[in-house]
Design an enzyme around this catalytic site. Structure first.
Site, short mmCIF file in Angstrom:
data_model
loop_
_atom_site.label_atom_id
_atom_site.label_comp_id
_atom_site.label_asym_id
_atom_site.label_seq_id
_atom_site.Cartn_x
_atom_site.Cartn_y
_atom_site.Cartn_z
N HIS A 17 0.86 -1.20 0.00
CA HIS A 17 0.00 0.00 0.00
C HIS A 17 0.88 1.24 0.00
CE1 HIS A 17 -3.83 2.16 1.45
NE2 HIS A 17 -2.93 3.10 1.17
N HIS A 19 1.48 5.35 -1.87
CA HIS A 19 1.09 6.43 -2.79
C HIS A 19 2.35 7.01 -3.40
CE1 HIS A 19 -3.08 6.64 -1.18
NE2 HIS A 19 -2.48 6.18 -0.11
N LYS A 110 -9.31 -0.64 -5.42
CA LYS A 110 -9.37 0.13 -4.18
C LYS A 110 -10.71 0.80 -4.01
CE LYS A 110 -7.80 2.16 -0.47
NZ LYS A 110 -6.73 3.11 -0.25
N HIS A 147 -10.48 1.30 2.13
CA HIS A 147 -10.27 2.37 3.10
C HIS A 147 -11.49 2.29 4.01
CE1 HIS A 147 -8.69 6.37 4.45
NE2 HIS A 147 -9.85 6.28 5.07
N HIS A 185 -4.44 -0.16 6.18
CA HIS A 185 -3.99 0.72 7.27
C HIS A 185 -4.91 0.68 8.50
CE1 HIS A 185 -6.88 3.22 5.15
NE2 HIS A 185 -6.03 3.57 4.22
N ASP A 258 1.38 2.91 3.48
CA ASP A 258 0.53 4.06 3.21
C ASP A 258 1.37 5.33 3.12
OD1 ASP A 258 -1.81 5.34 2.53
OD2 ASP A 258 -2.49 5.62 4.58
O1 DOR Z 1 -3.44 9.84 5.29
C1 DOR Z 1 -3.78 9.45 4.19
N1 DOR Z 1 -3.24 9.95 3.06
N2 DOR Z 1 -4.73 8.50 4.11
C2 DOR Z 1 -5.24 8.12 2.95
O2 DOR Z 1 -6.10 7.29 2.96
C3 DOR Z 1 -4.81 8.75 1.69
C4 DOR Z 1 -3.49 9.32 1.79
C5 DOR Z 1 -3.14 10.25 0.65
O3 DOR Z 1 -3.40 9.90 -0.50
O4 DOR Z 1 -2.59 11.33 0.92
ZN ZN Z 2 -3.42 5.07 1.34
#
Ligand code: DOR
Ligand code: ZN
Length: 358
Positions: A17, A19, A110, A147, A185, A258
């Site tokens: 997981h 980004h 997702k 989520h 998460h 995450d």
């Molecule tokens: O804290 C977070 N940031 N939680 C999420 O679910 C998305 C993520 C983001 O994309 O910045």
């Molecule tokens: Zn995330």
């Protein structure tokens, strides 16, 4: 601290997981991810989101271009393998899922409840409208990554994960008992207990921040925006349970950082963004968390075996060595267009680091 273990060689980890964001952000995030991880599940909450196989293919190509252009070693370049996810909307069809399953590049789908977090405005507004999509996921054995928070304005932010379990999750698993689901998460003992109570088709990822911190770290003595993420850090008793299950050796719990980059000025703001950035230092962070409860010997299962097992993939063949030598987390990294990126625990020293190969 485990005095006897100074060095630990483990199978190369995967991050289930993460980004990476898009375009210029990839110049920072991709090399950071590729230094530690082989497979990385890339979250689809771009602007606009990754909604179908074509979007996923194009996104993967942009990631690979940045990998090639980076100064990551040839060996790490060859090993890095970004795996794509699709972003479910109210308009995703069973055919989108079928195409995804056949594409060979989409690893999972997702589900963001609309409004739950960063770039989730196009997310699902009514779970009951997802029946065809869930049937297709079940049919093609494609995991649903959740989520897991309800988003109604009146629900307290600290209760949103539990309310999701009680009100939404229960319905999903009743109708789709064999669908593979990852509760992403997780932040509460409720979520840990829920995952433990279910069959092997249901697993969870846990971030470094939810293992190492609780809401006091976020709020006591002044607001610390770099600890703000969603789902939000909970009370210490939840943190302890997460650490217990992560270090228990139970394969239902595995690594998902995450890691979610937001430029420093977007975090240190009157309305700061949610997300902790940990891509470059995740392994020493997890090692520190495991070692804090004397369970460093359980690290490899969590970082490098259980996720692959859940996804039905082979474990990696290469290894990485961590060493009980302190490292300082950088105060910040350069980010795009002259901005900076402040990582989780910026400027602090961890007892574990990644051993550089000679
Ligand atoms: O804290 C977070 N940031 N939680 C999420 O679910 C998305 C993520 C983001 O994309 O910045
Ligand atoms: Zn995330």
């Amino acid at each position: 601290m485990t005095d006897s273990i100074r060095e630990l060689t483990i199978l190369q980890p995967d991050d289930w997981h993460m980004h990476l964001r898009d375009d210029k952000a990839l110049a920072t995030t991709v090399p950071h991810a590729a230094e530690s991880f082989n497979r990385v599940i890339c979250m689809p909450n771009l602007v606009p989101p990754v909604k179908n196989v074509e979007d996923a293919r194009a996104y993967r190509a942009r990631i690979m271009q940045h990998l090639e252009a980076s100064n990551v070693s040839a060996e790490r370049k060859a090993a890095f393998d970004p795996r794509m996810t699709l972003y479910l909307t109210d308009h995703t069809t069973a055919q989108d899922i079928e195409l995804a399953a056949q594409s060979g590049i989409v690893q999972a789908v997702k589900l963001y409840p609309a409004g739950a977090t960063t770039n989730s405005a196009d997310g699902v507004t009514d779970i009951n409208a997802c029946v065809d999509v869930f049937e297709a996921l079940e049919k093609y054995n494609l995991p649903l990554l959740l989520h897991g928070e309800v988003t109604h304005d009146h629900v307290d932010i600290f209760d949103r994960e539990k309310r999701f379990l009680d009100e939404v999750m229960v319905q999903i698993i009743a109708k789709f008992p064999t669908m593979k689901i990852v509760m992403e998460h997780i932040t509460t003992s409720d979520a840990a207990d829920f995952v433990l109570s279910q069959g092997n088709q249901i697993a969870a990822t846990i971030t470094p921040q939810h293992l190492m911190f609780n809401r006091n770290h976020l709020l006591l003595g002044g607001i610390k925006p770099h600890f703000y993420c969603l789902p939000i850090l909970k009370r210490e008793s939840h943190q302890k349970v997460l650490l217990d299950v992560a270090t228990s050796g139970n394969p239902k719990f595995f690594l998902g950082t995450d890691s979610a980059p937001h430029a420093t000025d977007k975090k240190e703001a009157a309305c700061g963004c949610a997300g902790c950035y940990s891509a470059a230092t995740a392994l020493p962070l997890y090692a520190t968390a495991f070692d804090s409860v004397g369970k460093i010997d359980r690290l490899e299962g969590f970082t490098s075996r259980f996720g692959a097992q859940f996804y039905g993939l082979p474990v990696n063949e290469s290894t990485i060595t961590i060493i009980n030598t302190p490292m300082q987390i950088p105060a910040s990294y350069p980010y795009f267009d002259g901005s900076s990126l402040t990582p989780l625990m910026a400027g602090e020293t961890l007892p574990w680091s990644i051993k550089k190969s000679l």
